[in-house]
Write an enzyme that holds these catalytic residues in place. Structure first.
Site, PDB file in Angstrom:
ATOM      1  N   LYS A  71       0.862  -1.191   0.000  1.00 32.10           N
ATOM      2  CA  LYS A  71       0.000   0.000   0.000  1.00 32.10           C
ATOM      3  C   LYS A  71       0.898   1.241   0.000  1.00 32.10           C
ATOM      4  O   LYS A  71       1.936   1.255   0.675  1.00 32.10           O
ATOM      5  CB  LYS A  71      -0.893  -0.036   1.241  1.00 32.10           C
ATOM      6  N   SER A 101      -9.696   1.470   2.702  1.00 29.03           N
ATOM      7  CA  SER A 101      -8.838   2.250   1.847  1.00 29.03           C
ATOM      8  C   SER A 101      -7.727   1.455   1.148  1.00 29.03           C
ATOM      9  O   SER A 101      -7.112   1.967   0.218  1.00 29.03           O
ATOM     10  CB  SER A 101      -8.196   3.374   2.658  1.00 29.03           C
ATOM     11  N   SER A 152      -9.821  -0.856   6.936  1.00 24.90           N
ATOM     12  CA  SER A 152      -9.247  -0.720   5.589  1.00 24.90           C
ATOM     13  C   SER A 152      -8.487  -1.915   5.037  1.00 24.90           C
ATOM     14  O   SER A 152      -8.118  -1.909   3.863  1.00 24.90           O
ATOM     15  CB  SER A 152      -8.336   0.500   5.534  1.00 24.90           C
TER      16      SER A 152
HETATM   17  N1  GLN Z   1     -13.301   3.681   6.038  1.00 22.63           N
HETATM   18  C1  GLN Z   1     -12.671   4.115   7.241  1.00 22.63           C
HETATM   19  C2  GLN Z   1     -12.290   5.581   7.142  1.00 22.63           C
HETATM   20  O1  GLN Z   1     -12.579   6.148   6.143  1.00 22.63           O
HETATM   21  C3  GLN Z   1     -11.472   3.276   7.542  1.00 22.63           C
HETATM   22  C4  GLN Z   1     -10.207   3.756   6.941  1.00 22.63           C
HETATM   23  C5  GLN Z   1      -9.015   2.933   7.329  1.00 22.63           C
HETATM   24  O2  GLN Z   1      -9.124   1.901   7.983  1.00 22.63           O
HETATM   25  N2  GLN Z   1      -7.860   3.434   6.954  1.00 22.63           N
HETATM   26  O3  GLN Z   1     -11.757   6.153   8.044  1.00 22.63           O
END
Ligand code: GLN
Length: 455
Positions: A60, A135, A159
């Protein structure tokens, strides 16, 4: 078969499909081929091999890599070329994996669909009209599309697990502090954790084994002296294991097709000898609100370092110092990142702190206690990973609140700091559904054992 063959196959697959999928932001082909040649010299000798010997991997793009751009899929960091490697990058190298490139994501890991990438959206390999989740959108899609053998992602509120669920693969968020965050670009430091995305649970155990461990360079790294052998946990035996199914995880707002797949999964666990009982995690309904306050507050503080001076792109339009900050940030950040910085700055401002940040911290404690109460009598908690299968691209971009509610089943785990995995449990109209298995702090072994027995 040589390592060069594997790396070749990975780049060939990327060339064939990534134009459609959009999982990669950067390739590191020259280095990867050089590494492969070096590893090939080890073939046919008795030199001991690393746990991930020769496996093509993706990272990532919020995991810093020396000499290879690390952008967090943000315009702000589009020119950032780190001078050091994250601890996990060093660990993958020690395990003799081969990094083939950097993977797309929601900008600064803020989002749940991959659509907040400032570069391009990633598409779900199972269906190009649908999102891959986020994400860690590129990490999940690249593994699902067979472009890499495994990937690393980061999980602050789901994410890793949610995109794994949407893409029909395995994704694990380890216990907070088990994997070093040194070199992970910070979003919400008290929640962020790096973890594996893989095709199956056994691969997940291999990757986890390779990246865990105390790191003096991360002040929140746990000093665990006896790391278990995760592979030996995969016995297939869950006879007598006590499994809790929270009624809040199967209630209103959960797609009936998802419920059905999860109930089928539970029957499989029962047929393997597990004892499944319904429980309650009563504060679940407050998790999303608490998370978005806490995560945004931490983000507003962490992202203050992007000022156009220390990192990344500086505006061309400023005549004085204040405008350097102002324009660099206006031009460099996308709308979701700006929304979080504003929300977090507001929540932390004097006069509002007690009403928002402090209150959210108290809710966080209650959520952790909910899990402690259940884990006094059960080995694992199970439920869906996400309320629905992957939604369509564009369907929720204009509606941040609906997007935030998708995280209801993954966020409580981050707030409590405990480990959880998402493992595929079937399909709903051609789109994958994930089963989430949640465990006690530092009990990754049991989480893996259950997921593996089920798989
Ligand atoms: N969807 C969640 C957010 O937007 C989780 C994001 C994540 O785990 N980085 O914060």
């Amino acid at each position: 078969l040589t390592v060069t063959d594997l790396v070749d196959a990975s780049y060939r697959r990327i060339a064939d499909v990534d134009g459609r999928i959009g999982a990669f932001l950067a390739l590191d082909e020259e280095n990867a081929r050089r590494t492969a040649q070096q590893l090939d010299k080890q073939l046919g000798t008795d030199e001991p091999r690393g746990l991930l010997f020769g496996l093509p991997a993706g990272l990532k793009d919020n995991i810093v890599t020396a000499g290879l751009a690390t952008t967090c899929a943000s315009k702000f960091l589009s020119n950032y070329d780190p001078i050091y490697d994250a601890t996990v990058v060093r660990k993958l190298r020690d395990a003799q994996a081969v990094t083939v490139g950097k993977l797309n994501m929601d900008e600064f890991a803020m989002g749940g669909s991959g659509e907040n990438s400032a570069v391009k959206p990633t598409r779900n390999p199972w269906h190009p009209d649908h999102v891959p989740g986020g994400s860690s959108s590129g990490s999940a899609a690249a593994v699902a599309a067979g472009e890499v053998y495994f990937a690393l992602g980061s999980d602050t509120g789901g994410s890793i697990r949610q995109p794994a669920s949407y893409c029909g693969i395995v994704g694990m968020k380890p216990t907070y502090g088990l994997v070093s965050r040194f070199g992970l670009v910070a979003f919400a430091s008290s929640l962020d954790q790096i973890g594996p995305l893989t095709k199956n649970v056994e691969d997940c155990a291999y990757v986890l084994q390779s990246i865990v461990g105390h790191d003096p360079q991360d002040s929140t790294s746990l000093n665990v002296t006896d790391i278990p052998d995760y592979l030996s946990a995969l016995t297939g035996d869950i006879q007598g294991l006590r499994v809790a199914l929270p009624k809040e995880y199967m209630g209103e707002g959960i797609d009936p097709r998802v419920k059905e797949r999860v109930l089928e999964a539970i029957r499989v666990l029962e047929s393997l000898g597990a004892v499944v009982e319904e429980v309650s995690l009563p504060h679940t309904e407050y998790a999303v609100a608490a998370y978005y306050l806490l995560a945004s507050s931490e983000a507003s503080s962490n992202l203050a370092r992007y000022d156009g001076v220390r990192y990344g792109v500086r505006t061309d339009n400023a005549g004085n110092l204040l405008d350097v900050y102002r324009y660099s940030r206006s031009e460099g950040f996308g709308p979701e990142v700006k929304r979080r910085i504003m929300l977090g700055t507001y929540a932390l401002s004097s006069g509002y702190y007690d009403a928002y940040y402090l209150k959210a911290q108290k809710v966080r404690t209650l959520i952790k206690r909910d899990f402690d109460n259940v884990f006094a009598n059960y080995d694992v908690v199970v439920g869906p990973t996400a309320p629905t299968p992957a939604f369509k691209l564009g369907e929720q971009v204009g509606d941040p609140l609906t997007m935030y509610l998708n995280d209801i089943l993954t966020i409580p785990v981050n707030l409590a700091g405990i480990p959880a995995i998402s493992v595929p449990c079937g399909f709903a109209d051609g789109l994958p559904v994930g089963l989430q298995v949640i465990g006690k702090a530092l009990n990754e072994s049991t989480v893996l054992r259950v997921a593996h027995a089920f798989e």
